[in-house]
Write a protein that holds these residues in place. Structure first.
Motif, PDB file in Angstrom:
ATOM      1  N   HIS A  20       0.683  -1.711   0.349  1.00 47.04           N
ATOM      2  CA  HIS A  20       0.008  -0.282   0.243  1.00 47.04           C
ATOM      3  C   HIS A  20       0.988   1.153  -0.211  1.00 47.04           C
ATOM      4  CE1 HIS A  20      -3.801  -1.912   0.186  1.00 47.04           C
ATOM      5  NE2 HIS A  20      -3.680  -3.043   1.012  1.00 47.04           N
ATOM      6  N   LEU A  63       1.977   1.992  -3.404  1.00 45.79           N
ATOM      7  CA  LEU A  63       0.920   2.186  -4.107  1.00 45.79           C
ATOM      8  C   LEU A  63       1.131   3.547  -4.292  1.00 45.79           C
ATOM      9  CD1 LEU A  63      -1.846  -0.700  -4.644  1.00 45.79           C
ATOM     10  CD2 LEU A  63      -0.052   0.020  -6.322  1.00 45.79           C
ATOM     11  N   CYS A 116       1.203   6.599  -7.387  1.00 46.09           N
ATOM     12  CA  CYS A 116       1.033   7.421  -7.513  1.00 46.09           C
ATOM     13  C   CYS A 116       0.933   9.266  -7.536  1.00 46.09           C
ATOM     14  CB  CYS A 116      -0.460   7.707  -6.945  1.00 46.09           C
ATOM     15  SG  CYS A 116      -1.309   6.229  -6.766  1.00 46.09           S
ATOM     16  N   ILE A 153      -2.030   4.219 -12.491  1.00 46.63           N
ATOM     17  CA  ILE A 153      -2.163   4.071 -11.918  1.00 46.63           C
ATOM     18  C   ILE A 153      -3.136   3.129 -11.405  1.00 46.63           C
ATOM     19  CG2 ILE A 153      -2.685   5.012  -9.739  1.00 46.63           C
ATOM     20  CD1 ILE A 153      -1.362   8.068 -10.820  1.00 46.63           C
ATOM     21  N   LEU A 154      -4.167   3.432 -12.220  1.00 45.59           N
ATOM     22  CA  LEU A 154      -5.306   1.890 -12.253  1.00 45.59           C
ATOM     23  C   LEU A 154      -4.965   0.858 -12.223  1.00 45.59           C
ATOM     24  CD1 LEU A 154      -7.911   1.886 -12.546  1.00 45.59           C
ATOM     25  CD2 LEU A 154      -8.692   2.050 -14.524  1.00 45.59           C
ATOM     26  N   TYR A 164      -3.262  -0.159  -9.771  1.00 45.22           N
ATOM     27  CA  TYR A 164      -4.437  -0.501  -8.279  1.00 45.22           C
ATOM     28  C   TYR A 164      -5.359  -2.232  -8.132  1.00 45.22           C
ATOM     29  CZ  TYR A 164      -3.260   3.173  -5.168  1.00 45.22           C
ATOM     30  OH  TYR A 164      -3.172   3.688  -3.854  1.00 45.22           O
ATOM     31  N   ASN A 222      -3.202  -4.813  -7.729  1.00 48.15           N
ATOM     32  CA  ASN A 222      -3.213  -4.774  -6.287  1.00 48.15           C
ATOM     33  C   ASN A 222      -4.639  -5.785  -5.713  1.00 48.15           C
ATOM     34  OD1 ASN A 222      -2.621  -5.039  -3.244  1.00 48.15           O
ATOM     35  ND2 ASN A 222      -3.734  -3.379  -3.268  1.00 48.15           N
ATOM     36  N   ARG A 223      -5.724  -5.180  -6.842  1.00 48.38           N
ATOM     37  CA  ARG A 223      -7.331  -6.244  -5.740  1.00 48.38           C
ATOM     38  C   ARG A 223      -7.350  -7.350  -6.449  1.00 48.38           C
ATOM     39  NH1 ARG A 223     -10.574  -6.490  -2.312  1.00 48.38           N
ATOM     40  NH2 ARG A 223     -13.149  -7.215  -4.077  1.00 48.38           N
ATOM     41  N   THR A 234      -5.523  -9.553  -3.843  1.00 54.92           N
ATOM     42  CA  THR A 234      -6.041  -9.578  -2.997  1.00 54.92           C
ATOM     43  C   THR A 234      -7.655 -10.348  -3.126  1.00 54.92           C
ATOM     44  OG1 THR A 234      -5.776  -6.840  -2.036  1.00 54.92           O
ATOM     45  CG2 THR A 234      -7.572  -7.659  -1.031  1.00 54.92           C
TER      46      THR A 234
END
Length: 112
Positions: A15, A18, A22, A47-48, A51, A54-55, A58
């Motif tokens: 995090h 990230l 950004c 950046i999208l 993320y 990362n999602r 997860t």
């Protein structure tokens, strides 16, 4: 796998990185791209994407469950059961071991 969580410091580091991404990515884009609007668009997409990855990671941390994206473990087990049953039925008539061979296999199993 269910019992082993992702280490908390690793999650915090991801995090943090990230967040750094950004902040730094738009600065790098402005430096290398002539158009400011294009730099903004490329920064946003970059950046999208990070993320999004990362999602996805997860969600992949917990592949067992009943959600649509989880592994179909029941179907996997049913297929394995069918294959094992077919294998055992096929071998039922072919397997004939003499006493010496049974003793050798038993000894090997006891050793290792």
């Amino acid at each position: 796998l269910v019992q082993v969580p992702v280490p908390f410091p690793l999650v915090q580091l991801v995090h943090f990185l990230l967040g750094v991404w950004c902040v730094i990515m738009p600065l790098i884009m402005v430096e290398h791209v002539r158009s400011t609007s294009m730099a903004g668009i490329l920064s946003f997409v970059s950046i999208l994407g990070m993320y999004g990855v990362n999602r996805i990671c997860t969600v992949m941390e917990t592949p067992f469950g009943r959600n649509p994206h989880d592994l179909p473990l029941v179907e996997y087990q049913e297929r394995v059961n069918v294959m094992l049953t077919e294998l055992l039925i096929g071998l039922e008539h072919e397997v004939t071991l003499d006493e010496e061979e049974v003793a050798r296999i038993t000894a090997a199993m006891e050793m290792g």
